[in-house]
Design a protein around this motif. Structure first.
Motif, PDB file in Angstrom:
ATOM      1  N   GLN A 133     -10.777  -8.999   3.666  1.00  0.00           N
ATOM      2  CA  GLN A 133     -10.384  -8.423   2.386  1.00  0.00           C
ATOM      3  C   GLN A 133      -9.141  -9.121   1.849  1.00  0.00           C
ATOM      4  OE1 GLN A 133     -10.377  -4.148   1.958  1.00  0.00           O
ATOM      5  NE2 GLN A 133     -11.593  -3.888   3.799  1.00  0.00           N
TER       6      GLN A 133
ATOM      7  N   THR B 219      -5.793  -9.173   0.413  1.00  0.00           N
ATOM      8  CA  THR B 219      -4.606  -8.342   0.190  1.00  0.00           C
ATOM      9  C   THR B 219      -3.426  -9.156  -0.330  1.00  0.00           C
ATOM     10  OG1 THR B 219      -3.859  -8.662   2.466  1.00  0.00           O
ATOM     11  CG2 THR B 219      -5.264  -6.775   2.047  1.00  0.00           C
TER      12      THR B 219
ATOM     13  N   THR C 137       3.563   3.490  -4.381  1.00  0.00           N
ATOM     14  CA  THR C 137       3.121   2.102  -4.410  1.00  0.00           C
ATOM     15  C   THR C 137       4.194   1.156  -3.875  1.00  0.00           C
ATOM     16  OG1 THR C 137       1.705   2.527  -6.329  1.00  0.00           O
ATOM     17  CG2 THR C 137       2.294   0.242  -5.902  1.00  0.00           C
TER      18      THR C 137
ATOM     19  N   SER D 167       4.998   3.260   6.188  1.00  0.00           N
ATOM     20  CA  SER D 167       3.980   2.212   6.323  1.00  0.00           C
ATOM     21  C   SER D 167       4.622   0.853   6.585  1.00  0.00           C
ATOM     22  CB  SER D 167       3.126   2.145   5.054  1.00  0.00           C
ATOM     23  OG  SER D 167       2.399   3.349   4.878  1.00  0.00           O
TER      24      SER D 167
ATOM     25  N   SER E  24       2.455  -5.545   1.034  1.00  0.00           N
ATOM     26  CA  SER E  24       2.222  -4.098   1.081  1.00  0.00           C
ATOM     27  C   SER E  24       2.527  -3.416  -0.243  1.00  0.00           C
ATOM     28  CB  SER E  24       3.079  -3.461   2.187  1.00  0.00           C
ATOM     29  OG  SER E  24       4.457  -3.590   1.885  1.00  0.00           O
TER      30      SER E  24
ATOM     31  N   ILE F 206      -0.568  -2.109  -3.412  1.00  0.00           N
ATOM     32  CA  ILE F 206      -1.892  -1.848  -2.852  1.00  0.00           C
ATOM     33  C   ILE F 206      -2.143  -0.351  -2.888  1.00  0.00           C
ATOM     34  CG2 ILE F 206      -3.367  -2.041  -0.832  1.00  0.00           C
ATOM     35  CD1 ILE F 206      -2.725  -4.692  -2.037  1.00  0.00           C
TER      36      ILE F 206
ATOM     37  N   VAL G 260      -7.107   1.767  -1.048  1.00  0.00           N
ATOM     38  CA  VAL G 260      -7.860   1.066  -0.020  1.00  0.00           C
ATOM     39  C   VAL G 260      -7.829   1.870   1.268  1.00  0.00           C
ATOM     40  CG1 VAL G 260      -8.068  -1.076   1.306  1.00  0.00           C
ATOM     41  CG2 VAL G 260      -7.244  -1.139  -1.052  1.00  0.00           C
TER      42      VAL G 260
ATOM     43  N   ARG H  82      -7.479   2.870   5.014  1.00  0.00           N
ATOM     44  CA  ARG H  82      -6.755   2.229   6.115  1.00  0.00           C
ATOM     45  C   ARG H  82      -5.977   1.022   5.615  1.00  0.00           C
ATOM     46  NH1 ARG H  82     -11.629   2.409  10.646  1.00  0.00           N
ATOM     47  NH2 ARG H  82     -11.194   4.480  11.448  1.00  0.00           N
ATOM     48  N   VAL H  83      -5.273   1.205   4.513  1.00  0.00           N
ATOM     49  CA  VAL H  83      -4.637   0.082   3.830  1.00  0.00           C
ATOM     50  C   VAL H  83      -3.662  -0.658   4.731  1.00  0.00           C
ATOM     51  CG1 VAL H  83      -2.835   1.556   2.831  1.00  0.00           C
ATOM     52  CG2 VAL H  83      -3.430  -0.608   1.733  1.00  0.00           C
ATOM     53  N   SER H  84      -2.933   0.047   5.610  1.00  0.00           N
ATOM     54  CA  SER H  84      -1.967  -0.623   6.482  1.00  0.00           C
ATOM     55  C   SER H  84      -2.659  -1.592   7.426  1.00  0.00           C
ATOM     56  CB  SER H  84      -1.167   0.421   7.278  1.00  0.00           C
ATOM     57  OG  SER H  84      -0.359   1.192   6.421  1.00  0.00           O
TER      58      SER H  84
ATOM     59  N   VAL I  80      -5.574  -2.970   6.886  1.00  0.00           N
ATOM     60  CA  VAL I  80      -6.130  -4.045   6.059  1.00  0.00           C
ATOM     61  C   VAL I  80      -5.067  -5.115   5.817  1.00  0.00           C
ATOM     62  CG1 VAL I  80      -7.047  -4.622   3.783  1.00  0.00           C
ATOM     63  CG2 VAL I  80      -7.863  -2.587   4.964  1.00  0.00           C
ATOM     64  N   ILE I  81      -3.853  -4.686   5.479  1.00  0.00           N
ATOM     65  CA  ILE I  81      -2.752  -5.618   5.241  1.00  0.00           C
ATOM     66  C   ILE I  81      -2.404  -6.366   6.522  1.00  0.00           C
ATOM     67  CG2 ILE I  81      -0.298  -5.773   4.653  1.00  0.00           C
ATOM     68  CD1 ILE I  81      -0.777  -3.296   2.846  1.00  0.00           C
TER      69      ILE I  81
END
Length: 448
Positions: free
Chosen positions: A120, A122, A296, A302, A337, A340, A343, A345-347, A349-350
């Motif tokens: 993905q 990011t 944001t 995070s 970070s 984003i 999304v 489970r964004v952490s 993913v990053i």
């Protein structure tokens, strides 16, 4: 008092949910729809609440020239707070080395999921980030839950109201009424919070199992210790600087904090947290601008987690970076970070995208998948607390923090604190008649 009872019910739901998920895992796994239903109820509140609060706060304030200064001060504070979070996460990771000697079984499904996360995109450029904050359709932004786009639209809408002047007053009155309605709407929805908390925590315990806490004890303990350090050092010092009791603030936001922790979702706590911070003494325009923007750009929990998780991922494969390399990687993490949203489970993913872009193995992402919800509970809670404190700091910086209102809020808490334990007794509850305030939904308790 109603809010005191709700706190008690949420706490009891948390305890019962843990017991059900632990002792009756098959039943616990079936409770997830309760959490999803509650979260959906919260999501239907956020867009109209956020729009009405931002528009009312800015348009009623009337000082358009101060908006640019407010934005600049907010971003400066966000950058400072997240930098401290990054430093703490990095320090704890280097001292405790949670990845050294870590061994556990990893399924192929976890590896495949980690690979898909790494694929993905990011790493959006700064230009793309700026472009993406401008909504092409406010309806689409509300449907997708893009808080930053809703804030941007609301700001322009409020500025247009100020520019039109007297003719726009009926619209402003309408939006102000909508704000009051949405706060009352939030109160109604919060009555279902104990059910949502029970469903979320029972499913989490049933799905993960108590044994997983032992297998991942070092990384879990490292993260929560780092979050503890951030909470009681950085946040406590910040509160002292602005002349606010950290304990009083944490007491005030205890209910949204419990919601954020048990559901691991910032959205669940946002509406109530905004209402509480207004009651605590922060002006409406500050709350409406700072809190949604913070979700944001000011994800303290995070950011701290990403620093620690990056070191964990490198340590389990035996990679040691030079100080200059480490700082560069951490700076990249903090930048990617930002901006984003939406999304899952964004952490992770990053983290996966950053590891992949530097050519490092993503084995750590696959390992962390198994306990992501448990870790997410802690980092989401700190995200919430950090953004609540951000509103106080910016309000104090703008000379718009009402200390008298804060003292009244604290006095109200001390009165209701005496009723916390008697609430358990039916005969004591029946002595009181609860009458609602119209503006913020606080409660006066009158003895019959």
């Amino acid at each position: 008092m109603k809010t005191t009872r709700l706190t008690l019910y949420i706490f009891l739901s948390l305890v019962i949910g843990v017991l059900v998920g632990w002792k009756f895992p098959e039943i616990g796994k079936q409770m997830q729809p309760l959490a999803h239903m509650f979260l959906n109820m919260i999501k239907m509140i956020i867009a109209p609440l956020l729009f009405s609060v931002v528009v009312t706060g800015i348009a009623s304030h009337g000082n358009i020239n101060s908006l640019g200064k407010l934005g600049a001060k907010t971003l400066i504070y966000f950058a400072t707070a997240t930098s401290f979070a990054l430093i703490i996460g990095l320090s704890v990771g280097l001292i405790f080395k949670p990845g050294d000697g870590f061994t556990t079984a990893i399924s192929q499904n976890m590896i495949d999921t980690a690979n898909s996360m790494a694929a993905q995109n990011t790493h959006a450029s700064f230009t793309d980030m700026l472009v993406n904050i401008i909504p092409t359709s406010i309806i689409g932004s509300m449907a997708n839950g893009n808080l930053l786009q809703i804030v941007v639209f609301s700001i322009f809408f409020a500025l247009a109201i100020c520019a039109v002047g007297e003719k726009a007053k009926p619209v402003l009155n309408c939006v102000s009424s909508l704000s009051e309605i949405m706060f009352k709407f939030t109160q109604i929805v919060m009555n279902f919070a104990p059910i949502g908390v029970f469903g979320a925590i029972s499913y989490t315990i049933a799905e993960s199992g108590m044994s997983i806490m032992l297998n991942y004890a070092k990384i879990i303990a490292s993260l929560y210790f780092a979050l503890f350090i951030f909470l009681f050092v950085v946040i406590n010092v910040t509160c002292r600087i602005v002349g606010v009791s950290a304990l009083a603030l944490l007491r005030a936001i205890r209910e949204p904090v419990m919601l954020a922790f048990t559901t691991a979702t910032s959205e669940a706590a946002l509406p109530q947290a905004m209402k509480i911070m207004e009651n605590f003494g922060v002006s409406k325009n500050i709350v409406g601008f700072v809190m949604p923007t913070g979700y944001t750009f000011n994800l303290d929990g995070s950011t701290l987690y990403l620093a620690l998780a990056m070191l964990f991922s490198l340590q389990i494969v035996g990679i040691q970076l030079e100080p200059a390399q480490l700082l560069f990687v951490m700076g990249t993490l903090m930048l990617t970070s930002k901006g984003i949203a939406g999304v899952p489970r964004v952490s992770l993913v990053i983290l996966a995208g950053t590891l992949s872009s530097f050519g490092y193995p993503i084995l750590g992402v696959a390992i962390l998948l198994g306990i992501d919800h448990i870790l997410d509970m802690g980092r989401t809670t700190i995200n919430l607390i950090g953004n609540c404190i951000a509103t106080v700091v910016i309000a104090r910086w703008e000379n718009e923090f009402n200390y008298t209102k804060m003292e009244e809020f604290n006095k109200q808490f001390k009165k209701t604190k005496k009723q916390f334990f008697p609430i358990l007794k039916r005969e004591v509850i029946q002595k009181y008649d609860i009458e609602e305030h119209s503006e913020y939904g606080m409660s006066d308790i009158h003895e019959k």
